[in-house]
Every structure is written in C-alpha cells, then in structure tokens.
Write a protein that holds these residues in place. Structure first.
Motif, PDB file in Angstrom:
ATOM      1  N   MET A   1       0.808  -1.271  -0.028  1.00  0.00           N
ATOM      2  CA  MET A   1       0.007   0.136   0.009  1.00  0.00           C
ATOM      3  C   MET A   1       0.739   1.248  -0.097  1.00  0.00           C
ATOM      4  N   GLN A   2       0.488   2.232  -0.894  1.00  0.00           N
ATOM      5  CA  GLN A   2       1.335   3.499  -0.954  1.00  0.00           C
ATOM      6  C   GLN A   2       0.304   4.779  -0.757  1.00  0.00           C
ATOM      7  N   VAL A   3       0.864   5.494   0.164  1.00  0.00           N
ATOM      8  CA  VAL A   3       0.303   6.765   0.717  1.00  0.00           C
ATOM      9  C   VAL A   3       1.007   7.760   0.521  1.00  0.00           C
ATOM     10  N   LEU A   4       0.496   8.945   0.106  1.00  0.00           N
ATOM     11  CA  LEU A   4       1.280  10.394   0.219  1.00  0.00           C
ATOM     12  C   LEU A   4       1.019  11.071   1.620  1.00  0.00           C
ATOM     13  N   LEU A   5       2.399  11.225   2.167  1.00  0.00           N
ATOM     14  CA  LEU A   5       2.417  11.939   3.243  1.00  0.00           C
ATOM     15  C   LEU A   5       2.640  13.580   2.999  1.00  0.00           C
ATOM     16  N   VAL A   6       1.621  14.430   3.527  1.00  0.00           N
ATOM     17  CA  VAL A   6       1.825  15.668   3.241  1.00  0.00           C
ATOM     18  C   VAL A   6       1.984  16.388   4.492  1.00  0.00           C
ATOM     19  N   GLU A   7       3.453  16.571   4.889  1.00  0.00           N
ATOM     20  CA  GLU A   7       3.788  17.196   6.312  1.00  0.00           C
ATOM     21  C   GLU A   7       4.933  17.670   6.302  1.00  0.00           C
ATOM     22  N   ASP A   8       5.100  19.148   6.770  1.00  0.00           N
ATOM     23  CA  ASP A   8       6.125  20.085   6.540  1.00  0.00           C
ATOM     24  C   ASP A   8       7.183  19.853   7.544  1.00  0.00           C
ATOM     25  N   ASP A   9       6.925  19.265   8.646  1.00  0.00           N
ATOM     26  CA  ASP A   9       7.811  18.919   9.817  1.00  0.00           C
ATOM     27  C   ASP A   9       8.586  17.736   9.522  1.00  0.00           C
ATOM     28  N   THR A  10       9.828  17.850   9.278  1.00  0.00           N
ATOM     29  CA  THR A  10      10.669  16.915   8.882  1.00  0.00           C
ATOM     30  C   THR A  10      10.756  15.666   9.837  1.00  0.00           C
ATOM     31  N   LEU A  11      10.840  15.994  11.072  1.00  0.00           N
ATOM     32  CA  LEU A  11      10.794  15.044  12.119  1.00  0.00           C
ATOM     33  C   LEU A  11       9.557  14.163  12.470  1.00  0.00           C
ATOM     34  N   ILE A  12       8.568  15.068  12.251  1.00  0.00           N
ATOM     35  CA  ILE A  12       7.242  14.313  12.598  1.00  0.00           C
ATOM     36  C   ILE A  12       7.198  13.119  11.417  1.00  0.00           C
ATOM     37  N   ALA A  13       7.671  13.795  10.160  1.00  0.00           N
ATOM     38  CA  ALA A  13       7.362  13.146   8.884  1.00  0.00           C
ATOM     39  C   ALA A  13       8.392  11.915   8.873  1.00  0.00           C
ATOM     40  N   THR A  14       9.535  11.976   9.405  1.00  0.00           N
ATOM     41  CA  THR A  14      10.224  10.710   9.666  1.00  0.00           C
ATOM     42  C   THR A  14       9.868   9.490  10.485  1.00  0.00           C
ATOM     43  N   GLY A  15       9.186  10.120  11.518  1.00  0.00           N
ATOM     44  CA  GLY A  15       8.623   9.107  12.476  1.00  0.00           C
ATOM     45  C   GLY A  15       7.680   8.397  11.754  1.00  0.00           C
ATOM     46  N   ILE A  16       6.666   9.220  11.098  1.00  0.00           N
ATOM     47  CA  ILE A  16       5.348   8.650  10.330  1.00  0.00           C
ATOM     48  C   ILE A  16       5.782   7.626   9.383  1.00  0.00           C
ATOM     49  N   VAL A  17       6.796   8.000   8.491  1.00  0.00           N
ATOM     50  CA  VAL A  17       7.286   7.136   7.338  1.00  0.00           C
ATOM     51  C   VAL A  17       7.744   5.844   7.876  1.00  0.00           C
ATOM     52  N   ALA A  18       8.567   5.937   9.071  1.00  0.00           N
ATOM     53  CA  ALA A  18       9.234   4.565   9.700  1.00  0.00           C
ATOM     54  C   ALA A  18       7.887   3.738  10.312  1.00  0.00           C
ATOM     55  N   GLY A  19       6.997   4.460  11.107  1.00  0.00           N
ATOM     56  CA  GLY A  19       6.201   3.827  11.779  1.00  0.00           C
ATOM     57  C   GLY A  19       5.036   3.086  10.780  1.00  0.00           C
ATOM     58  N   LEU A  20       4.633   3.778   9.555  1.00  0.00           N
ATOM     59  CA  LEU A  20       3.743   3.056   8.551  1.00  0.00           C
ATOM     60  C   LEU A  20       4.564   2.011   7.963  1.00  0.00           C
ATOM     61  N   LYS A  21       5.751   2.016   7.625  1.00  0.00           N
ATOM     62  CA  LYS A  21       6.644   0.975   7.025  1.00  0.00           C
ATOM     63  C   LYS A  21       6.467  -0.297   7.769  1.00  0.00           C
ATOM     64  N   ALA A  22       6.549  -0.362   9.135  1.00  0.00           N
ATOM     65  CA  ALA A  22       6.360  -1.385   9.954  1.00  0.00           C
ATOM     66  C   ALA A  22       4.831  -2.032   9.866  1.00  0.00           C
ATOM     67  N   HIS A  23       3.843  -1.275   9.351  1.00  0.00           N
ATOM     68  CA  HIS A  23       2.477  -1.999   9.293  1.00  0.00           C
ATOM     69  C   HIS A  23       2.368  -2.181   7.653  1.00  0.00           C
ATOM     70  N   GLY A  24       3.433  -2.281   6.767  1.00  0.00           N
ATOM     71  CA  GLY A  24       3.266  -2.666   5.545  1.00  0.00           C
ATOM     72  C   GLY A  24       2.735  -1.431   4.565  1.00  0.00           C
ATOM     73  N   ILE A  25       2.814  -0.183   5.049  1.00  0.00           N
ATOM     74  CA  ILE A  25       2.487   0.903   4.043  1.00  0.00           C
ATOM     75  C   ILE A  25       3.899   1.793   3.797  1.00  0.00           C
ATOM     76  N   THR A  26       4.081   2.083   2.594  1.00  0.00           N
ATOM     77  CA  THR A  26       5.045   2.817   1.960  1.00  0.00           C
ATOM     78  C   THR A  26       4.549   4.166   1.829  1.00  0.00           C
ATOM     79  N   ALA A  27       5.333   5.319   2.629  1.00  0.00           N
ATOM     80  CA  ALA A  27       5.063   6.549   2.820  1.00  0.00           C
ATOM     81  C   ALA A  27       5.720   7.457   1.901  1.00  0.00           C
ATOM     82  N   HIS A  28       5.248   8.196   1.031  1.00  0.00           N
ATOM     83  CA  HIS A  28       6.182   9.278   0.022  1.00  0.00           C
ATOM     84  C   HIS A  28       5.854  10.502   0.853  1.00  0.00           C
ATOM     85  N   HIS A  29       7.007  11.284   1.108  1.00  0.00           N
ATOM     86  CA  HIS A  29       6.942  12.459   1.981  1.00  0.00           C
ATOM     87  C   HIS A  29       6.822  13.700   0.901  1.00  0.00           C
TER      88      HIS A  29
END
Length: 222
Positions: free
Chosen positions: A1-29
């Motif tokens: 599953m691929q999602v687009l993450l629209v988030e201007d805070d890089t630190l928050i985005a990095t955590g979301i990308v890593a966390g979603l990956k653990a649930h089988g979701i690839t996040a494009h920032h």
C-alpha cells in the motif's frame, strides 16, 4: 500500500514514514502543497495523509484543489487542529477521515487500510483477468485454478497493472508505486519482478512496448 504524506515537519514525517513501514505501508513524503499536488498527477497512491498547516498553502485549500480536479483519492487529515469546527470543516471539505495530533501510529495505519479497502469497493478484492485470479489482501494467486506463489512485490505490481484500465504505465511510475522515495532498491529491481512474474504466469502476463511501458496482458473481468 502506497500513501502520500503531506507534512512540513521533517521530524514528524520521518517518524510517520518509519512507523507506517512497519505496518506494510510505504509513505512518500511531500513537504508542501505544491509538491503534493504534482505528486498526485501520476495517481500512484492509495491514500493521502494531509497536515493542514503547510508553508505554501493551507491544507484545506489543497484538498479543495484535489477534489475540483476530480481526484478521488481517500484523504485522511492529520493535524493539531482539534476543535469540533475544524473537524467539520475538514470533513465538509472532502476529507474521508480526520485524526488529531498526538496520535497512535497503529490507529493511523488501521484507518488507512480501511480507507483503501473502502475506496476499492471491497472488503476482500478478487481480480480476475484471463486465466489469472488474484487476491491481493490474502496474497494468493491462481492460474487456471492452480495456486501460484508470488512475492508481495509481485502481487502489488500485478494489482496496480490490473487497476490501470489497460493503460501503458512507464517504468518510473511503476517504481514509484512499488518503492517509497527513501526506500533502497537496485536499478534493475523492476525488471527482476517482471521477469519472475512472466516465468511463473507466462510470457504473455505482462506486455511491454518501447517508449510506452508495461500493462497487464489480459483484460480484467468487470
């Protein structure tokens, strides 16, 4: 599953990308609305996670633009704006779901999976194309009724090709569909997946046209 993450805070985005990956979701920032809008053109995503406080445009304005342009992507707003009126504005503006920060990544992942299934109009999707029967949720595939072992990437690639209405898809679009922006992959990874699919399902399973790209070799049954 691929999602687009629209988030201007890089630190928050990095955590979301890593966390979603653990649930089988690839996040494009994407860090701003302009980048996000351009990324939606190729329609490679299953859903959008949208922050409202973007640097170049308010998130609700971006959402309005996507809906005016007839993008039907499920959109989950993820924001610190927690007032009831904010929620109502988001849902009325075309969002499919609304979560406030702070949040639990497990809940975010679960909601995204629900939105994607709802958008595809199914609880468990079954794709039938020629002799192929594909069940993306379970990861099962059958050729003429006989089970065939396919990897997760191979299932994702076939599912995306099947959902592309007989259009030719360029190699770079397929790579973006299979891999996140920050995910490492070898230069010939896509070719390897296609080679393996043809070996398992037959050479006619994926068609190739120079300058156009790839498409599924069989018509998908309605």
């Amino acid at each position: 599953m691929q999602v687009l993450l629209v988030e201007d805070d890089t630190l928050i985005a990095t955590g979301i990308v890593a966390g979603l990956k653990a649930h089988g979701i690839t996040a494009h920032h994407a860090t701003n609305a302009e980048t996000a809008e351009a990324a939606c053109v190729d329609n490679i995503f299953d859903a959008v996670v949208l922050d409202l406080g973007l640097p170049d445009r308010d998130g609700l304005t971006l959402l309005e633009t996507l809906r005016v342009n007839e993008h039907t992507l499920p959109v989950l707003i993820l924001t610190a704006r927690d007032a009831v009126e904010h929620r109502l504005d988001g849902l009325r503006g075309g969002a499919d779901d609304y979560m406030t920060k702070p949040f639990d990544l497990r809940e975010l992942a679960a909601r995204l999976h629900v939105l994607a299934r709802r958008a595809q109009g199914r609880a468990v999707q079954v794709i039938t194309a020629g002799p192929l029967r594909l069940e993306p949720e379970s990861g099962q595939a059958f050729m003429d009724g006989e089970p065939v072992a396919l990897s997760r990437r191979e299932i994702e690639l076939l599912t995306y090709l099947a959902g592309s209405s007989d259009r030719w898809l360029p190699a770079d679009v397929l790579r973006d569909r299979l891999y996140g922006f920050g995910e490492e992959f070898t230069g010939n990874a896509l070719n390897v997946h296609i080679h393996n699919i043809r070996r398992k399902l037959g050479s006619q399973s994926i068609q190739t046209a120079r300058g156009l790209g790839y498409r599924l070799g069989w018509k998908v049954a309605p």
